[in-house]
Design an enzyme around this catalytic site. Structure first.
Site, mmCIF file in Angstrom:
data_model
loop_
_atom_site.group_PDB
_atom_site.id
_atom_site.type_symbol
_atom_site.label_atom_id
_atom_site.label_comp_id
_atom_site.label_asym_id
_atom_site.label_seq_id
_atom_site.Cartn_x
_atom_site.Cartn_y
_atom_site.Cartn_z
ATOM 1 N N LYS A 1 -10.176 -0.835 10.952
ATOM 2 C CA LYS A 1 -10.278 -2.249 10.082
ATOM 3 C C LYS A 1 -10.539 -3.207 10.929
ATOM 4 C CE LYS A 1 -7.153 -0.612 6.537
ATOM 5 N NZ LYS A 1 -7.821 0.098 5.217
ATOM 6 N N HIS B 1 0.934 -1.134 -0.134
ATOM 7 C CA HIS B 1 0.043 -0.240 0.028
ATOM 8 C C HIS B 1 0.865 1.132 0.086
ATOM 9 C CE1 HIS B 1 -2.540 3.251 1.838
ATOM 10 N NE2 HIS B 1 -3.671 2.325 1.476
HETATM 11 N N1 C6P Z 1 -6.253 0.435 3.024
HETATM 12 C C1 C6P Z 1 -8.107 -0.111 1.478
HETATM 13 O O1 C6P Z 1 -8.922 0.253 0.968
HETATM 14 P P1 C6P Z 1 -4.896 3.932 7.211
HETATM 15 O O2 C6P Z 1 -5.429 4.786 5.992
HETATM 16 O O3 C6P Z 1 -3.733 4.539 7.931
HETATM 17 O O4 C6P Z 1 -5.839 3.363 8.302
HETATM 18 O O5 C6P Z 1 -4.385 2.534 6.408
HETATM 19 C C2 C6P Z 1 -3.504 2.468 5.361
HETATM 20 C C3 C6P Z 1 -3.103 0.990 4.976
HETATM 21 C C4 C6P Z 1 -1.878 0.626 5.088
HETATM 22 N N2 C6P Z 1 -1.583 -0.621 4.664
HETATM 23 C C5 C6P Z 1 -2.485 -1.505 4.028
HETATM 24 C C6 C6P Z 1 -2.302 -2.882 3.546
HETATM 25 C C7 C6P Z 1 -3.853 -0.938 4.057
HETATM 26 O O6 C6P Z 1 -4.789 -1.706 3.284
HETATM 27 C C8 C6P Z 1 -4.163 0.335 4.220
HETATM 28 C C9 C6P Z 1 -5.351 1.006 3.937
HETATM 29 C C10 C6P Z 1 -7.608 0.886 2.644
HETATM 30 O O7 C6P Z 1 -7.419 -0.928 0.962
HETATM 31 C C11 C6P Z 1 -7.841 2.218 2.402
HETATM 32 S S1 C6P Z 1 -6.658 2.721 1.092
#
Ligand code: C6P
Length: 419
Positions: A238, A135
């Site tokens: 999440k 990501h």
């Molecule tokens: N992925 C998805 O729809 P945050 O935004 O800090 O809570 O998480 C970031 C993040 C980091 N690593 C991984 C593997 C992720 O999946 C995510 C967030 C969401 O897949 C929003 S883009």
């Protein structure tokens, strides 16, 4: 629903029947005059009533600032906040609450490590190894610190199934590698990475490993001591908790070495105009008033998940993934992106003749919420030479019936497009 009071069989039955949906007020609504089918938990999961209640109770009865007052409310707030830290430590089997830093989310946790550990340990010519399925949150902070220091960002490639090319790991891990940063589960592909094995191979060379657990925390039992990783990050939202709260677990010996990233109240020992000395971890990394209600909400979410049982949730989601993969594969023109042997509750796909964004809109009109786009994983899209995918991701409240609704909506979309 009294989570956790049932036997294993009964809990599995309840998961299969969608009985836990009753715990989530938001899921009781209609979208487009159809019952909402929420298949976007990978982006953010929904919140059970117990989480909402815990936060409301805190604001109605106990709210004050933490670590600052001697009065009753401040003591209660501090107790509840620190109790939430204990719940996190228990949930991930951290050796101590001192290893648990509250942050805003996974993104902030990785930025903290990159800017504190990374910036203080990396030198020009050193290397940071990430993977091709990260990501953006586990790419950009490393890119920024590498650029600043003159270090080099290296990338472990993936194969056509979306699995890491472990055959190239030894070649990429060198005497210059200082940090490996890897996702536990890919958000765009669903691949479950063999992080324990990566940790072992990196540690053999004395390399520190950060695991991005944003997608694994709601789907698998996490034991940071068994994984033996040096850092583990996740976001509360999440794992059925609130937004604005997340966790950085760090090995205590590393946290102790790390300089603060942000300065302010609560992270200091003594401040004079000449010099400031800093608090020990975790408070060294929690400058300013933290997200108190959100930490308490996260604690309630972890209690909720633990009462159902992560082993049962994982077994239920495995069944959902297998069913979804089979059902989606029967839709003409549908191609699943990410076919790793070991996958978790995410299916990314393309439907020939319909752009993922159009698909997302048509499905929404049918009450089916999926995510469409690059999923903040543009390099994954570049690898597969596609602009975007449609993605269905599952949570503990989803059922086979939800997947049937998705498949029916896909057939409707094909008809609308004359396919
Ligand atoms: N992925 C998805 O729809 P945050 O935004 O800090 O809570 O998480 C970031 C993040 C980091 N690593 C991984 C593997 C992720 O999946 C995510 C967030 C969401 O897949 C929003 S883009």
């Amino acid at each position: 629903m009294q989570a956790g009071t049932a036997s294993l069989v009964t809990t599995m039955d309840r998961l299969a029947s969608g009985a836990f949906k009753a715990d989530f007020p938001i899921l009781q609504q209609q979208v487009g005059n159809k019952p909402l089918v929420y298949l976007d938990s990978g982006a953010s999961s929904q919140k059970p009533q117990v989480v909402i209640d815990a936060m409301t109770k805190y604001y109605c009865h106990d709210h004050s600032n933490v670590h600052r007052g001697v009065h009753t409310l401040s003591q209660r707030a501090t107790h509840a906040y620190e109790q939430a830290r204990q719940k996190v430590a228990d949930f991930i089997n951290a050796p101590s609450t001192d290893d648990v830093v509250f942050v805003r989310g996974t993104t902030e946790a990785i930025n903290l490590v990159a800017n504190s550990y990374g910036a203080s340990q990396l030198q020009a010519g050193d290397e940071v190894l990430i993977t091709a399925l990260e990501h953006h949150a586990n790419i950009v902070p490393w890119q920024m610190v590498c650029e600043r220091i003159g270090a080099r960002l290296r990338v472990l490639p993936i194969n056509d199934c979306g699995e890491l090319r472990l055959d190239q790991l030894d070649a990429l891990l060198s005497s210059r590698t200082r940090i490996v940063a890897v996702a536990h589960i890919s958000n765009a592909l669903g691949t479950v990475n063999p992080v324990a094995q990566i940790v072992e191979r990196a540690h053999a060379l004395g390399v520190v490993v950060l695991v991005d657990g944003a997608q694994s925390i709601p789907h698998a039992k996490i034991d940071v001591q068994a994984l033996d990783c040096d850092f583990f990050c996740f976001s509360g939202h999440k794992v059925y908790g609130p937004t604005g709260i997340g966790v950085l677990y760090g090995r205590q010996s590393l946290l102790q070495q790390m300089p603060p990233w942000q300065g302010g109240g609560d992270m200091i020992r003594v401040v004079t105009f000449e010099k400031t000395t800093y608090a020990d971890p975790p408070l060294r990394f929690e400058a300013g008033t933290p997200d108190i209600a959100e930490a308490i909400g996260l604690g309630a979410a972890l209690d909720y998940v633990s009462a159902i049982g992560l082993d049962k949730i994982a077994a239920h989601e495995k069944a959902l993934l297998e069913y979804a993969t089979a059902q989606l594969s029967s839709v003409p023109g549908l191609r699943i992106i990410g076919t790793a042997a070991h996958k978790a509750a995410v299916v990314s796909f393309l439907l020939k003749g319909i752009h993922p964004h159009d698909l997302g809109t048509i499905l929404d009109a049918e009450g089916v919420a999926i995510r469409a786009g690059h999923h903040c994983a543009m390099p994954v899209m570049q690898f597969f030479s596609i602009p975007a995918t449609a993605r269905a991701s599952f949570g503990l409240y989803n059922t086979m019936t939800d997947i049937d609704a998705l498949v029916a909506a896909l057939h409707k979309a094909r008809k609308l497009f004359g396919l």
